[in-house]
Scaffold this motif. Structure first.
Motif, PDB file in Angstrom:
ATOM      1  N   LEU A 189       0.829  -1.213   0.000  1.00 34.71           N
ATOM      2  CA  LEU A 189       0.000   0.000   0.000  1.00 34.71           C
ATOM      3  C   LEU A 189       0.863   1.262   0.000  1.00 34.71           C
ATOM      4  CD1 LEU A 189      -2.801  -1.138   2.467  1.00 34.71           C
ATOM      5  CD2 LEU A 189      -3.082  -0.645   0.028  1.00 34.71           C
ATOM      6  N   LEU A 190       1.969   1.234   0.739  1.00 32.44           N
ATOM      7  CA  LEU A 190       2.883   2.387   0.720  1.00 32.44           C
ATOM      8  C   LEU A 190       3.428   2.615  -0.685  1.00 32.44           C
ATOM      9  CD1 LEU A 190       4.950   2.029   4.026  1.00 32.44           C
ATOM     10  CD2 LEU A 190       3.546   3.986   3.353  1.00 32.44           C
ATOM     11  N   PHE A 191       3.806   1.514  -1.334  1.00 32.43           N
ATOM     12  CA  PHE A 191       4.311   1.637  -2.701  1.00 32.43           C
ATOM     13  C   PHE A 191       3.236   2.204  -3.625  1.00 32.43           C
ATOM     14  CE2 PHE A 191       4.602  -0.324  -6.965  1.00 32.43           C
ATOM     15  CZ  PHE A 191       5.728   0.352  -7.419  1.00 32.43           C
ATOM     16  N   GLN A 192       1.995   1.740  -3.441  1.00 34.38           N
ATOM     17  CA  GLN A 192       0.920   2.218  -4.311  1.00 34.38           C
ATOM     18  C   GLN A 192       0.631   3.703  -4.075  1.00 34.38           C
ATOM     19  OE1 GLN A 192      -3.523   0.959  -4.465  1.00 34.38           O
ATOM     20  NE2 GLN A 192      -2.394  -0.575  -5.624  1.00 34.38           N
ATOM     21  N   VAL A 193       0.752   4.163  -2.825  1.00 39.57           N
ATOM     22  CA  VAL A 193       0.593   5.595  -2.549  1.00 39.57           C
ATOM     23  C   VAL A 193       1.616   6.385  -3.344  1.00 39.57           C
ATOM     24  CG1 VAL A 193       0.832   7.389  -0.790  1.00 39.57           C
ATOM     25  CG2 VAL A 193      -0.392   5.282  -0.247  1.00 39.57           C
ATOM     26  N   PHE A 194       2.858   5.921  -3.330  1.00 42.36           N
ATOM     27  CA  PHE A 194       3.933   6.642  -4.017  1.00 42.36           C
ATOM     28  C   PHE A 194       3.750   6.612  -5.529  1.00 42.36           C
ATOM     29  CE2 PHE A 194       7.998   6.316  -6.289  1.00 42.36           C
ATOM     30  CZ  PHE A 194       8.506   7.586  -6.027  1.00 42.36           C
ATOM     31  N   ILE A 195       3.572   5.415  -6.083  1.00 46.66           N
ATOM     32  CA  ILE A 195       3.564   5.270  -7.542  1.00 46.66           C
ATOM     33  C   ILE A 195       2.340   5.945  -8.155  1.00 46.66           C
ATOM     34  CG2 ILE A 195       2.345   3.069  -7.722  1.00 46.66           C
ATOM     35  CD1 ILE A 195       5.539   4.034  -9.636  1.00 46.66           C
ATOM     36  N   SER A 196       1.221   5.950  -7.411  1.00 49.60           N
ATOM     37  CA  SER A 196       0.032   6.621  -7.938  1.00 49.60           C
ATOM     38  C   SER A 196       0.117   8.135  -7.776  1.00 49.60           C
ATOM     39  CB  SER A 196      -1.233   6.090  -7.241  1.00 49.60           C
ATOM     40  OG  SER A 196      -1.196   6.341  -5.848  1.00 49.60           O
ATOM     41  N   THR A 197       1.041   8.599  -6.943  1.00 45.55           N
ATOM     42  CA  THR A 197       1.325  10.033  -6.846  1.00 45.55           C
ATOM     43  C   THR A 197       2.238  10.457  -7.984  1.00 45.55           C
ATOM     44  OG1 THR A 197       1.121   9.956  -4.431  1.00 45.55           O
ATOM     45  CG2 THR A 197       2.280  11.849  -5.364  1.00 45.55           C
ATOM     46  N   GLU A 198       3.178   9.572  -8.326  1.00 44.81           N
ATOM     47  CA  GLU A 198       4.175   9.876  -9.349  1.00 44.81           C
ATOM     48  C   GLU A 198       3.618   9.754 -10.758  1.00 44.81           C
ATOM     49  OE1 GLU A 198       8.807   8.729  -9.642  1.00 44.81           O
ATOM     50  OE2 GLU A 198       7.446   7.053  -9.991  1.00 44.81           O
ATOM     51  N   GLN A 199       2.849   8.683 -11.016  1.00 41.60           N
ATOM     52  CA  GLN A 199       2.343   8.463 -12.371  1.00 41.60           C
ATOM     53  C   GLN A 199       1.044   7.666 -12.341  1.00 41.60           C
ATOM     54  OE1 GLN A 199       4.185   5.266 -14.624  1.00 41.60           O
ATOM     55  NE2 GLN A 199       5.733   4.993 -13.034  1.00 41.60           N
ATOM     56  N   VAL A 200       0.081   8.081 -13.133  1.00 44.61           N
ATOM     57  CA  VAL A 200      -1.189   7.356 -13.267  1.00 44.61           C
ATOM     58  C   VAL A 200      -1.468   7.192 -14.756  1.00 44.61           C
ATOM     59  CG1 VAL A 200      -3.651   7.339 -12.793  1.00 44.61           C
ATOM     60  CG2 VAL A 200      -2.077   8.272 -11.094  1.00 44.61           C
ATOM     61  N   PRO A 201      -1.303   5.982 -15.293  1.00 46.64           N
ATOM     62  CA  PRO A 201      -1.602   5.759 -16.721  1.00 46.64           C
ATOM     63  C   PRO A 201      -3.060   6.065 -17.031  1.00 46.64           C
ATOM     64  CG  PRO A 201      -0.364   3.919 -15.796  1.00 46.64           C
ATOM     65  CD  PRO A 201      -0.778   4.777 -14.647  1.00 46.64           C
ATOM     66  N   GLU A 202      -3.326   6.369 -18.273  1.00 48.90           N
ATOM     67  CA  GLU A 202      -4.676   6.762 -18.683  1.00 48.90           C
ATOM     68  C   GLU A 202      -5.707   5.683 -18.385  1.00 48.90           C
ATOM     69  OE1 GLU A 202      -7.061   8.298 -22.710  1.00 48.90           O
ATOM     70  OE2 GLU A 202      -4.898   7.884 -22.774  1.00 48.90           O
ATOM     71  N   GLU A 203      -5.336   4.399 -18.662  1.00 46.31           N
ATOM     72  CA  GLU A 203      -6.309   3.329 -18.427  1.00 46.31           C
ATOM     73  C   GLU A 203      -6.653   3.186 -16.944  1.00 46.31           C
ATOM     74  OE1 GLU A 203      -2.213   1.313 -18.966  1.00 46.31           O
ATOM     75  OE2 GLU A 203      -3.357   3.013 -19.776  1.00 46.31           O
TER      76      GLU A 203
END
Length: 578
Positions: A189-203
């Protein structure tokens, strides 16, 4: 490591059959509300035998059964208890197929899927079988390729697994496997917080809009992942951690790419106060991630790891940790290098680790020349810890390079760095191997005058360390006469003797003393001025050098305060220009 569940959780799973029936009744009432839409035509599901085993002729039928169950829960027909028992039995027998198919056919975790997941969560043994697949999807941002027995290998949204975790955490209890897998869940979940802050693909962004429309969610993806993490900590009874992070603005800091790793470090510190076992398990999980060929989320993982290193058994994990710290010490990222140094400070306190760290000497010496103040302090601390045991000798190639890097640090503005560098200089002289003494003697000779100046420092600890190091330097140079003079007579006689011994070096001594005229400490300035005065007497006839002295003294004479130093300056100027 497995986590022991709470007494509440244990009671829930003691009588599984009776509790499941109660759970099924609750789910039927709360989740399976009739749809106003017309009744759908649904193919009948295969039957169960008297022992509860699914009559499946081949495993590739499982995905179809899962979709059938989901459709029945989404229809207007109220489900019976048998359907919920079927879900549990099918999942027990084919956990991966059930989990992956359900994530595919209902990624937003609609009403029917939520009922199925909560039914699965009602059985600790069933959920335990499903969680590895759920975690695999959760960790595979933005999508994870998963395989089911019908040959389908369609990617599954990582965020779909987060929605499932959120729905399960909405239950009034924490399922036992969630406690057991909590380190994996926290990291994912910590990783997902970071990666979704950094980049969110269109799909992924489109998928999340669908989730928002279906469930009335107004939050962003990274904030939803953070809220799921907070809910997990609540279930783990880490309420003080959640409150402390809130009070220190840690949760908001977690949502910014540039400050994310600071928040993760804060989380680790607060977690240490709540649960050291949880810290240890998360640290080991991060250790495995950092050992991967192309690790993701390195900076934040390091930030957590260095805060909890003392919770780990260095006998078991020390070499692995040293390998990771060594790798990041050479990183181009200043933040990673800083964290690696912090980790090395902890490792260097272990006697077994210090001997294994000798190979880092060259890299650490280079840092002393190029690093900023805090990293210099950390590097000096690592060296000091390594030499503190007195059973590690400084090699002949390292000794002169280290002494050369330490000497400018005597003059550092930070008194703690001054103190550490002077103390470490003494250790180098005492622990250098025999063949390394000769190249070191020239450097030690050049350090006598600066050390003498700092014997007059207003900082008592610096002054005492400078005196001890100066005595060690005289012993190293085998200058018993000067050592006796320093110990028994007026120290000014010592300074005069050092300067007068070799008139040809007077210019060199002069240039050494000039920077100390700008010292913020008057006793140090006075020592430098007196030395310059002696050097000027030894340099009569060397007009160019004397002009340098006069210029330096003229600059000091602008200060009209009636200090002892200024009186000496005025007297020297009159002597030089009668």
């Amino acid at each position: 490591m497995r986590w022991s569940s709470s007494s509440c959780c244990r009671r829930m799973f003691t009588n599984k059959g009776a509790w499941c029936r109660d759970m099924i009744t609750m789910l039927t009432k709360r989740e399976a509300k009739p749809d106003p839409a017309p009744t759908q035509s649904i193919a009948p599901a295969p039957s169960m035998d008297s022992f509860g085993d699914r009559l499946v002729s081949s495993p590739n039928q499982v995905p179809g059964l899962v979709r059938n169950m989901h459709q029945r829960l989404m229809s207007s027909e109220a489900p019976d208890d048998r359907l919920f028992m079927d879900i549990l039995r099918l999942t027990d027998a084919h956990p991966t197929d059930v989990a992956v198919t359900l994530l595919r056919c209902a990624p937003s975790c609609d009403r029917g899927a939520a009922s199925m997941w909560k039914t699965i969560a009602s059985s600790g043994t069933t959920l335990d079988k499903v969680l590895p697949s759920l975690l695999s999807v959760l960790e595979g941002w933005p999508q994870q390729r998963m395989y089911t027995s019908d040959g389908d290998n369609t990617d599954v949204f990582s965020l779909a697994a987060t929605r499932v975790v959120w729905e399960i955490l909405r239950l009034p209890w924490c399922p036992e496997p969630f406690m057991e897998y909590s380190p994996h869940l926290v990291v994912a979940l910590l990783f997902q917080v970071f990666i979704s802050t950094e980049q969110v693909p269109e799909e992924v962004d489109n998928f999340w809009r669908t989730c928002q429309e279906e469930h009335g969610l107004s939050t962003s993806i990274n904030r939803f992942a953070m809220q799921t993490l907070r809910a997990l900590f609540h279930h783990l009874r880490c309420v003080h951690l959640v409150v402390a992070m809130e009070r220190k603005c840690g949760w908001d800091t977690l949502l910014c790419v540039d400050t994310h790793h600071y928040a993760v470090g804060l989380l680790a510190r607060e977690m240490r106060r709540v649960s050291i076992p949880l810290c240890s398990c998360i640290a080991l999980r991060l250790l495995r991630l950092l050992n991967q060929e192309e690790p993701r989320w390195e900076l934040a993982a390091m930030a957590f790891l260095v805060e909890v290193l003392e919770c780990l058994d260095l006998n078991e994990w020390g070499e692995n940790l040293l390998e990771i710290m060594t790798k990041h010490l050479k990183s181009e990222s200043k933040e990673e290098c800083h964290l690696a140094l912090r980790g090395l400070v902890v490792l260097s306190q272990d006697p077994l680790m210090t001997k294994k760290m000798c190979s880092l000497s060259a890299s650490l010496v280079q840092l002393l020349k190029n690093a900023d103040g805090e990293d210099i302090r950390l590097t000096l601390t690592v060296f000091k810890n390594m030499l503190l045991k007195k059973d590690i000798l400084v090699s002949s190639p390292t000794a002169p390079k280290l002494a050369e890097a330490l000497r400018p640090l005597f003059d550092n503005d930070n008194s703690h760095i001054q103190l550490l560098s002077i103390q470490l200089y003494q250790e180098v002289m005492e622990l250098v191997v025999e063949e390394g003494k000769k190249p070191l003697k020239v450097l030690v000779s050049d350090s006598l005058l600066p050390l003498f100046f700092y014997c007059h420092s207003e900082n008592r600890r610096v002054a005492e360390s400078a005196r001890e190091t100066l005595l060690s330097a005289l012993s190293f140079l085998n200058r018993k006469d000067l050592k006796h003079l320093l110990e028994t007579e007026d120290p000014w006689n010592f300074g005069e003797r050092v300067l007068a011994e070799d008139r040809s070096q007077a210019g060199k001594h002069l240039r050494q003393a000039l920077p100390y005229l700008e010292s913020p400490e008057e006793p140090v300035r006075e020592a430098a001025i007196r030395s310059i005065g002696i050097a000027s007497m030894l340099m009569k006839g060397q007009q160019e050098e004397l002009e340098i002295i006069c210029e330096a003294l003229q600059a000091l004479s602008q200060d009209e305060s009636p200090s002892k130093t200024n009186l000496i300056v005025q007297a020297m100027l009159k002597e030089l220009h009668p």
